[in-house]
Write a protein that holds these residues in place. Structure first.
Motif, mmCIF file in Angstrom:
data_model
loop_
_atom_site.group_PDB
_atom_site.id
_atom_site.type_symbol
_atom_site.label_atom_id
_atom_site.label_comp_id
_atom_site.label_asym_id
_atom_site.label_seq_id
_atom_site.Cartn_x
_atom_site.Cartn_y
_atom_site.Cartn_z
ATOM 1 N N ASP A 135 77.137 -16.076 27.357
ATOM 2 C CA ASP A 135 77.830 -17.392 26.968
ATOM 3 C C ASP A 135 78.298 -18.023 28.555
ATOM 4 O OD1 ASP A 135 77.496 -17.234 24.071
ATOM 5 O OD2 ASP A 135 79.399 -16.208 24.047
ATOM 6 N N LEU A 136 78.544 -17.477 29.222
ATOM 7 C CA LEU A 136 78.983 -18.105 30.747
ATOM 8 C C LEU A 136 77.810 -18.787 31.320
ATOM 9 C CD1 LEU A 136 81.456 -15.397 32.063
ATOM 10 C CD2 LEU A 136 82.163 -17.546 31.178
ATOM 11 N N GLU A 137 76.727 -18.451 30.888
ATOM 12 C CA GLU A 137 75.628 -18.973 31.935
ATOM 13 C C GLU A 137 74.662 -20.007 30.882
ATOM 14 O OE1 GLU A 137 74.508 -18.680 34.867
ATOM 15 O OE2 GLU A 137 76.221 -17.157 35.116
ATOM 16 N N SER A 138 75.176 -20.149 29.475
ATOM 17 C CA SER A 138 74.804 -21.079 28.598
ATOM 18 C C SER A 138 75.419 -22.560 28.838
ATOM 19 C CB SER A 138 75.142 -20.371 27.113
ATOM 20 O OG SER A 138 76.369 -20.643 27.058
ATOM 21 N N PRO A 139 74.838 -23.612 28.345
ATOM 22 C CA PRO A 139 75.232 -24.941 28.291
ATOM 23 C C PRO A 139 76.588 -25.005 27.779
ATOM 24 C CG PRO A 139 73.089 -25.159 27.756
ATOM 25 C CD PRO A 139 73.126 -23.704 27.804
ATOM 26 N N PHE A 140 77.484 -25.473 28.265
ATOM 27 C CA PHE A 140 78.940 -25.729 27.695
ATOM 28 C C PHE A 140 78.986 -26.281 26.398
ATOM 29 C CE2 PHE A 140 83.643 -27.231 28.910
ATOM 30 C CZ PHE A 140 83.845 -26.100 28.110
ATOM 31 N N VAL A 141 78.301 -27.394 26.096
ATOM 32 C CA VAL A 141 78.170 -27.991 25.046
ATOM 33 C C VAL A 141 77.733 -26.867 23.930
ATOM 34 C CG1 VAL A 141 75.860 -28.969 25.207
ATOM 35 C CG2 VAL A 141 77.510 -29.985 23.665
ATOM 36 N N GLU A 142 76.934 -26.021 24.146
ATOM 37 C CA GLU A 142 76.156 -25.024 23.250
ATOM 38 C C GLU A 142 77.312 -24.224 22.936
ATOM 39 O OE1 GLU A 142 72.684 -23.375 24.651
ATOM 40 O OE2 GLU A 142 71.455 -25.313 24.453
ATOM 41 N N PHE A 143 78.271 -23.676 24.024
ATOM 42 C CA PHE A 143 79.288 -22.764 23.742
ATOM 43 C C PHE A 143 80.391 -23.410 22.790
ATOM 44 C CE2 PHE A 143 83.383 -20.957 25.010
ATOM 45 C CZ PHE A 143 83.123 -19.446 24.639
ATOM 46 N N LEU A 144 80.625 -24.782 23.015
ATOM 47 C CA LEU A 144 81.446 -25.475 22.214
ATOM 48 C C LEU A 144 81.192 -25.478 20.647
ATOM 49 C CD1 LEU A 144 82.792 -28.083 24.634
ATOM 50 C CD2 LEU A 144 83.926 -26.316 24.033
ATOM 51 N N THR A 145 79.936 -25.878 20.572
ATOM 52 C CA THR A 145 79.367 -25.712 19.362
ATOM 53 C C THR A 145 79.459 -24.371 18.665
ATOM 54 O OG1 THR A 145 77.750 -27.542 19.727
ATOM 55 C CG2 THR A 145 77.286 -26.376 17.839
ATOM 56 N N LYS A 146 79.076 -23.395 19.321
ATOM 57 C CA LYS A 146 79.336 -22.049 18.911
ATOM 58 C C LYS A 146 80.515 -21.636 18.517
ATOM 59 C CE LYS A 146 77.952 -17.295 20.259
ATOM 60 N NZ LYS A 146 77.420 -16.620 21.552
ATOM 61 N N GLN A 147 81.596 -22.265 18.935
ATOM 62 C CA GLN A 147 82.920 -21.940 18.553
ATOM 63 C C GLN A 147 83.383 -22.835 17.248
ATOM 64 O OE1 GLN A 147 84.845 -19.730 20.302
ATOM 65 N NE2 GLN A 147 82.801 -19.390 21.140
ATOM 66 N N MET A 148 82.311 -23.455 16.766
ATOM 67 C CA MET A 148 82.395 -24.349 15.667
ATOM 68 C C MET A 148 83.441 -25.334 15.710
ATOM 69 S SD MET A 148 80.512 -22.487 13.707
ATOM 70 C CE MET A 148 80.881 -23.187 11.972
ATOM 71 N N LEU A 149 83.556 -26.041 16.741
ATOM 72 C CA LEU A 149 84.447 -27.107 17.166
ATOM 73 C C LEU A 149 83.873 -28.409 16.484
ATOM 74 C CD1 LEU A 149 85.732 -26.230 20.805
ATOM 75 C CD2 LEU A 149 87.094 -25.723 18.607
ATOM 76 N N PRO A 150 84.582 -29.229 15.900
ATOM 77 C CA PRO A 150 84.006 -30.492 15.513
ATOM 78 C C PRO A 150 83.723 -31.594 16.673
ATOM 79 C CG PRO A 150 86.445 -30.603 15.208
ATOM 80 C CD PRO A 150 86.104 -29.268 15.553
ATOM 81 N N SER A 151 83.143 -32.753 16.518
ATOM 82 C CA SER A 151 82.485 -33.491 17.452
ATOM 83 C C SER A 151 83.582 -33.994 18.506
ATOM 84 C CB SER A 151 81.633 -34.624 16.857
ATOM 85 O OG SER A 151 80.676 -34.302 16.175
ATOM 86 N N LYS A 152 84.583 -34.749 17.337
ATOM 87 C CA LYS A 152 85.867 -35.192 18.327
ATOM 88 C C LYS A 152 86.612 -34.191 19.318
ATOM 89 C CE LYS A 152 90.662 -37.205 17.240
ATOM 90 N NZ LYS A 152 91.309 -37.573 16.174
ATOM 91 N N ILE A 153 86.583 -32.999 18.905
ATOM 92 C CA ILE A 153 87.521 -31.842 19.813
ATOM 93 C C ILE A 153 86.459 -31.643 20.885
ATOM 94 C CG2 ILE A 153 88.281 -29.551 19.960
ATOM 95 C CD1 ILE A 153 89.944 -31.182 18.294
ATOM 96 N N LYS A 154 85.217 -31.442 20.609
ATOM 97 C CA LYS A 154 84.185 -31.333 21.511
ATOM 98 C C LYS A 154 84.211 -32.559 23.054
ATOM 99 C CE LYS A 154 80.297 -30.436 19.433
ATOM 100 N NZ LYS A 154 78.870 -30.280 19.522
ATOM 101 N N ALA A 155 84.361 -33.776 22.196
ATOM 102 C CA ALA A 155 84.517 -34.858 23.273
ATOM 103 C C ALA A 155 85.727 -34.615 24.151
ATOM 104 C CB ALA A 155 84.499 -36.094 22.534
ATOM 105 N N ILE A 156 86.943 -34.374 23.750
ATOM 106 C CA ILE A 156 88.050 -34.269 24.316
ATOM 107 C C ILE A 156 88.020 -33.184 25.368
ATOM 108 C CG2 ILE A 156 90.608 -33.476 24.056
ATOM 109 C CD1 ILE A 156 90.630 -34.715 21.392
#
Length: 559
Positions: free
Chosen positions: A224-245
């Motif tokens: 996970d550490l080597e994966s794109p950060f945005v993919e890791f955030l999606t994997k954590q089931m975070l909604p778009s607003k939280i990901k943007a923040i």
């Protein structure tokens, strides 16, 4: 010849290190070198400290930009080169190579919508050339200031609040702590729980919470550490607003991470998590700082001056208003030996460090078979343009948020325009930081860009949005804010917009310091500066810890 007598004579004439330019990296190099006992000569052709990290009065800021606009690169003709070569043989042991200067700023636009009386007195303003820029309370630059003693020469105040621009044209508070999350009325209960769970995961990974550290499930895997950060955030089931923040208002990512095909810097999870850890460790570090970010009173130009003072205490010699005319190279070895100053005086040193505006031309007198000729032709002359930063400085009457002076606002990619592929950052500062007169505010705006047209379009869109948008009531303290119908509308009095080029300098025989980058903080600049120091003095400690005054007295008494 008469002008030469206007310059002071420098004595002694030989130093272990000469530094040209008093920008932040140059000043840190000087302070670190003098602290390990090196003799340092620090020169600057300007009458002020800071170079590209300076803070100016309104009049001086305008004059500086206008001088940049009018500056033309002087090209030596073949005849001039021959004259220079023949005249450089005052000492037959040296070859003289004239220094050139590159202009970092272009496409300068200065607009005023106010009378001169509205912007007086000019000296009350302290405008940063490379803003917006702040310090995280726990970042490496703050630690370096504490270690070197430079913190004794500068004071800070906190940035009162951070906001992110939402899709509905409103500004929402960035929840940067547990209490802020609970108070945030724009987040639902599920979103608060998701954000809290994610922050706990970050804290556990870095051992900020020892009890969580023992739980292997709270560790982030290497994959996970080597994966794109945005993919890791999606994997954590975070909604778009939280990901943007998280991406753009806390991790301070520049490029649109949701469009990998257009993203020039797809951030890895390990880098994003490290920035989050820095952000959270900054919250609450200093009792007088409300959040994670601080800013120096009187402007960022105080930072290089603080390191210059620390260097001067250790014996570094400072001479302002001293242009450097040329380099002196040994005719036999082709190695650097010294400088010829505008006064005509020659000064010598073992090492030389220069600011990013200075260019070493390829000397026609050198053989193409020498290593120095090859290094210079590949390095110092052909500096690769590595992008641009669009910057704006605005003076406004009225704050973008009622009752708050110092505010950071982030516009995520594509939040303003479909073609906006990078974040736009805005820093508003008030008179309590001594950067402007009372009742006025200074706005710094910046965005990375490929060209001037795109960059300025994004800046204009951000400024126009701030002039008409309102603050969302998303805190329990919203009772102190104006009603939703009461829209705060600041008035734009004056603005300057310009493009700064970013160049990538390859390794060369003459050490060149990094120029201001497009980041909000100083971390990358410091890393490059430390790398340069270790190149010059391998094996030496970078910025040894300054001794307290009582320790110095005890040491002297024991001798």
């Amino acid at each position: 010849m008469a002008d030469e007598f206007l310059f002071p004579s420098i004595d002694p004439t030989h130093f272990e290190l000469t530094v040209v330019g008093t920008g932040l990296p140059e000043s840190i190099i000087a302070a670190s070198s003098s602290s390990i006992g090196k003799t340092v000569l620090h020169l600057d052709p300007n009458s002020f400290y800071g170079a590209h990290y300076s803070s100016f009065s309104l009049h001086d800021f305008t004059s500086f930009l206008q001088s940049q606009q009018q500056q033309e690169q002087k090209q030596l003709t073949k005849e001039e080169e021959e004259v220079r070569d023949s005249n450089s043989s005052r000492d037959t042991n040296f070859i003289e190579i004239e220094l050139k200067h590159q202009c970092l700023y272009s496409d300068i636009e200065i607009t005023s919508n106010a009378s001169s009386e509205d912007l007086e007195p000019s000296r009350k303003f302290s405008l940063d050339l490379s803003g917006p820029r702040v310090l995280f309370c726990a970042d490496s630059v703050v630690n370096l200031m504490l270690k070197s003693g430079a913190n004794h020469h500068v004071e800070f105040k906190s940035i009162d609040a951070s906001f992110i621009y939402g899709e509905d044209g409103k500004l929402f508070t960035v929840p940067d702590s547990r209490s802020a999350i609970f108070k945030d009325r724009s987040l639902g209960l599920l979103e608060k729980n998701q954000l809290m769970r994610f922050f706990k995961l970050v804290q556990a990974h870095f051992g900020l919470n020892e009890s969580m550290l023992q739980q292997e499930k709270n560790r982030i895997s290497d994959e996970d550490l080597e994966s794109p950060f945005v993919e890791f955030l999606t994997k954590q089931m975070l909604p778009s607003k939280i990901k943007a923040i998280i991406l753009y208002a806390i991790a301070m990512v520049d490029y649109d991470q949701e469009s990998p095909e257009q993203c020039k810097n797809l951030v890895k999870t390990k880098d994003g998590i490290a920035t989050l850890a820095l952000y959270h460790s900054s919250v609450g570090r200093f009792t007088n700082a409300l959040g994670a970010l601080i800013y120096p009173i009187y402007g960022q130009g105080e930072l290089p001056q603080a390191f210059c003072r620390a260097a001067a205490v250790k014996g570094a010699l400072y001479v302002l208003r001293m242009p450097v005319r040329s380099l002196l190279l040994d005719k036999e070895s082709r190695q650097y030996k010294g400088l010829r100053l505008a006064s005509g005086q020659e000064v010598f040193s073992d090492q030389l460090v220069m600011g990013p505006s200075f260019i070493v031309p390829a000397p026609p007198v050198l053989s193409p078979h020498t290593d120095l000729q090859q290094d210079i032709s590949q390095g110092s002359i052909l500096r690769e343009v590595n992008g641009h930063v669009a910057r704006a400085v605005c003076i406004m009457k009225g704050s973008i948020k009622s009752n708050v002076s110092n505010v950071l606002v982030v516009f995520p990619p594509r939040s303003l325009l479909p073609e906006q592929v990078t974040s736009v950052r805005v820093l508003q500062l008030g008179s309590n930081l001594s950067v402007c007169p009372a009742n006025l505010f200074v706005l710094y705006v910046s965005a990375l860009c490929d060209d001037a047209t795109k960059g300025k379009k994004s800046l204009h869109a951000a400024i126009n949005a701030l002039l008409k948008c309102s603050i969302s009531e998303n805190r329990e303290t919203s009772a102190h804010l104006p009603d939703e119908s009461e829209v705060v509308t600041p008035t734009l009095l004056w603005s300057a917009m310009y493009i700064q080029q970013l160049t990538k300098v390859s390794e060369d025989p003459i050490s060149s310091c990094p120029m201001p980058d497009g980041n909000l903080g100083y971390t990358d600049i410091l890393e490059s500066t430390e790398k340069l120091f270790r190149k010059i003095y391998p094996g030496e400690e970078f910025m040894p810890e300054a001794k307290a005054p009582e320790d110095v007295v005890d040491e002297q008494e024991s001798q």
